[in-house]
Every structure is written in structure tokens, then in C-alpha cells.
Write a protein that holds these residues in place. Structure first.
Motif, short mmCIF file in Angstrom:
data_model
loop_
_atom_site.label_atom_id
_atom_site.label_comp_id
_atom_site.label_asym_id
_atom_site.label_seq_id
_atom_site.Cartn_x
_atom_site.Cartn_y
_atom_site.Cartn_z
N GLY A 1 57.92 40.54 23.34
CA GLY A 1 58.24 39.48 24.24
C GLY A 1 58.85 39.70 25.57
N SER B 1 56.21 42.04 27.50
CA SER B 1 55.96 40.46 28.11
C SER B 1 54.90 39.74 27.19
CB SER B 1 55.76 40.47 29.60
OG SER B 1 56.87 41.08 30.22
N THR B 2 54.59 40.13 25.99
CA THR B 2 53.82 39.57 25.20
C THR B 2 54.13 38.75 24.13
OG1 THR B 2 51.97 41.34 25.84
CG2 THR B 2 51.55 40.17 23.62
N GLN B 3 53.80 37.49 23.87
CA GLN B 3 54.58 36.59 22.91
C GLN B 3 53.39 36.56 21.81
OE1 GLN B 3 54.95 32.61 24.46
NE2 GLN B 3 56.17 31.92 22.57
N ARG C 1 52.45 37.19 29.14
CA ARG C 1 53.28 35.89 29.58
C ARG C 1 53.21 36.10 31.18
NH1 ARG C 1 59.02 37.55 27.80
NH2 ARG C 1 59.61 36.04 29.79
N SER D 1 60.16 41.28 14.48
CA SER D 1 60.46 40.31 15.62
C SER D 1 61.88 39.90 15.74
CB SER D 1 59.49 39.13 15.47
OG SER D 1 59.79 38.61 14.14
#
Length: 379
Positions: free
Chosen positions: A38, A126-128, A146, A163
Motif C-alpha cells: 500500500g 501504492s496498491t491497496q 492508488r 499486511s
């Protein structure tokens, strides 16, 4: 929506646990591996201390040489005011593995990411992670880029939940962590304009909780208070004047910081939960690191635990792809480790009896004799 791609393994979380799992797995078998994280490259990363035996794990991952070339600083030990008014010392000079380490976290995680990519892992920063749906062969994962603000899906034959303490994948499939203690960390990171900081990590207990202070390898210093949620609000008051005021009231750390001139203060607040998942693994998924079991920072084992889990869980994943039956040995290991962690945590907090009636300590300490009885199976 992008075209759905199927991966053998999707690892949710690009910290030390997730990246170590990717490296360890790809060292042993050729698989398609996707790591999603993220945070963006270059984001501030909290958590910089690891014990001496971390080196053994880095050797297993074959990145020890790269680690030694990095800007990581050895730490000779701890200086603490805990359970008494004067300073006590815990040095690593007699440890055969050498000192503990204060990491340049951005460089450390980049080192692991470079090795994972070298071994053919894909990493989406930057990936949720949004949610997961069980399908015939694995899971359909819904993700959000994102930067592009766009959703897309991937399929995973096997999922690794790395996570962090929120255990996002486990929660998405209906498994909630059992939380046993809730702390909050108020954190200040500042650059050192003048002065030379101590190489020792400093810890000081106060009625409202405890303080942690350590120099970082990049000429910065991190100062953190662990406390109850109610006190954290006071620390944040008036542009963090509450933080500075409570820090100034410490007897030990405040005196150490007076020797430095600091600039470029940045403040962060993070929840810190002690807890464990009631179900840590399934046939085609597993949780590792803080996602499986999260600890009080007094244990100082978060990074080591994550890397260790990433290596250890490889046998389960390979057994899945090779059609072999793998018993829940990883769950048994994590549960036993968590029991030992709780005993050690209780023992450390029991040392501090000066503020037994203060709300923070009253929740976390018992008489040392009670600890001894509990650890021997008595009630």
C-alpha cells in the motif's frame, strides 16, 4: 478494469515479512509471485531495531553481504530507566552474533525488494488490497492502484497475508484477530543539526507509559511514547506541544536530547496492538509476521519475526504446489511463540512497580510472584 491475471502466489504486504517470503520461495521453486504494498516507494517507515540473530536470517536469504554494505548502524545495547530511578544497562558485547542493529528502513526494504525482483517477483507499490472472493482455484483479489485511482483484479492460487497488524486478507475472509492489548504510539522523527547522539537505545518508564529514543543511521533520531489512547490525544494537542511537554518531563531521555540540536520535526501516530489470529492458515492461504501475531514494541522483535515467518512458511507453500499434505505446523509454531511472548511481556512489565495504581500500569502489571506462578501453570 485491467485484464485479470492469475499468479501462483500473491503476497499482500511488501514489508520485511512479505518480501522475505517472496525471496525464500523463489530461491527454491520457479513460481509466478506478485507482491502488493500500500505504501509508495520512499514513504516513511516506522520500525528500525532488530536483534543480533537477524543476521542469521539474512544469510539464509543470501542478502547478508548486501546488508553489511548498507548504511545500517550497529547498536551496542540498551540504557533504560525501568523499575527503578537510576539507569540500567543491557549490552551486546558478550553476544557471539555481535550487536543489534538500527536499520535504515528505506534502504533495508529496498534491498529485500531488489532481491525479490531479481528472482522474478513482481511488486506493485501504492496498491491497496480491497477484498477477496473464494474461487474454484484460489482467490479473486480486488486491488486499487492508488496513483491511478483505478481498481483491478488478480487471481491467486495461494495468498500470503503479510499486511501487518490489521491482517487485511484474514479479515476479508471473515477471520478477526483476537486483540489482547491496545496501545498507541506517538512518534517524532527529527534531523540532527548539531551534536552527536548516543549509540545506545534509551527507554524510560513514566506514569503514563514509556518512552523510546534511538538514533537512526541517516543522522536522524526517533523518539516515541507508548501510552493509552486517552493520553495520545494530549500529546497531539496544539501542534504536538503536549508531546514536547511530556518529553521534557522525563528525567533520563530529556537530558540526553538536550545535547542535540534538532530540526525538521515530523510527527506520526500509530496504533499498536498485541494479538493473534484464531486461524492462521488454510489450505491455500497463510498469515505471517504481524498479520499472524502482533507484539508490544517492548519485545523489539517485529522485523526479526516477520523475516523468520517469511522463511519458515516456504515449506507450506511449496507443499501446496507439489501436491503434498502439509499439517498446520506453522500455526502451532506461531501459537507457541505467542504464548512465550506473553510470558516475557508480562515479566518485563511486572518489573515496573512504581506506578502500580496509574491506569497504564494497572492494566499491564501483576505481582512478580503471580507471574512466576502463572508461568508454572498455577492460577
Amino acid at each position: 478494469m485491467k485484464t485479470t491475471v492469475t499468479y501462483d502466489v500473491v503476497i499482500i504486504g511488501g514489508g520485511p515479512a512479505g518480501l522475505s517470503a517472496a525471496i525464500s520461495l523463489l530461491q527454491k521453486q520457479e513460481l509466478s509471485v506478485l507482491v502488493i504494498e500500500g505504501q509508495a516507494i520512499g514513504d516513511e517507515l516506522i520500525g528500525e531495531n532488530c536483534p543480533p540473530n537477524t543476521i542469521l536470517l539474512l544469510k539464509q536469504l543470501r542478502v547478508a553481504k548486501a546488508f553489511y554494505k548498507g548504511n545500517h548502524a550497529p547498536c551496542p545495547g540498551y540504557a533504560s530507566v525501568w523499575g527503578r530511578a537510576d539507569v540500567g544497562y543491557n549490552d551486546f558485547i558478550v553476544n557471539p552474533l555481535g550487536p543489534s542493529w538500527r536499520l535504515d528502513r528505506k534502504a533495508f526494504d529496498s534491498m529485500l525488494a531488489d532481491e525479490a525482483r531479481r528472482l522474478s517477483a513482481q511488486i506493485h507499490w501504492s496498491t491497496q488490497f480491497l477484498d477477496a472472493v473464494k474461487v474454484e482455484k484460489g482467490y479473486a483479489l480486488r486491488l486499487r492502484d492508488r496513483i491511478a485511482n483505478a481498481e483491478y483484479k488478480v487471481n491467486a492460487r495461494f495468498v500470503v497475508d503479510a499486511s501487518g497488524a490489521n491482517s487485511r486478507f484474514a479479515k476479508a475472509i471473515g477471520i478477526s484477530k483476537i486483540i489482547e492489548d491496545r496501545l498507541f504510539a506517538s512518534i517524532r522523527i527529527a534531523s540532527i543539526a548539531e551534536g552527536k547522539p548516543s549509540k545506545q537505545i534509551q527507554i524510560e518508564a513514566v506514569p503514563e507509559g514509556w518512552w523510546y529514543n534511538a538514533a537512526l543511521p541517516d543522522n536522524r533520531i526517533i523518539t516515541m511514547m507508548l501510552s493509552e489512547k486517552e493520553n495520545i490525544a494530549a500529546l497531539q494537542d496544539s501542534q504536538h506541544e503536549g508531546f514536547e511537554a511530556q518529553l521534557a518531563n522525563t528525567n533520563f531521555i530529556a537530558e540526553r536530547l538536550k545535547k542535540l540540536k534538532l530540526k525538521e520535526h515530523q510527527y506520526y501516530t500509530r496504533p499498536v496492538y498485541s494479538g493473534i489470529l484464531p486461524v492462521i492458515e488454510g489450505k491455500d492461504w497463510v498469515a505471517i509476521g504481524d498479520a499472524a501475531s502482533s507484539y508490544d514494541p517492548i519485545a523489539a522483535h517485529g522485523i526479526h519475526k516477520g523475516i523468520s515467518d517469511g522463511i519458515r512458511v516456504t515449506s507450506k507453500i511449496l507443499a501446496f504446489f507439489n501436491g503434498e499434505e502439509e499439517l498446520n505446523s506453522f500455526s502451532a509454531f506461531v501459537n507457541e511463540r505467542y504464548v512465550n511472548y506473553k510470558k516475557n511481556r508480562d515479566y518485563v512489565y511486572a518489573i515496573e512497580q512504581r506506578w502500580y495504581d496509574a491506569p497504564f500500569w494497572n492494566k499491564r502489571i501483576m505481582n512478580p510472584l503471580e507471574i512466576t506462578y502463572a508461568n508454572n501453570g498455577y492460577k
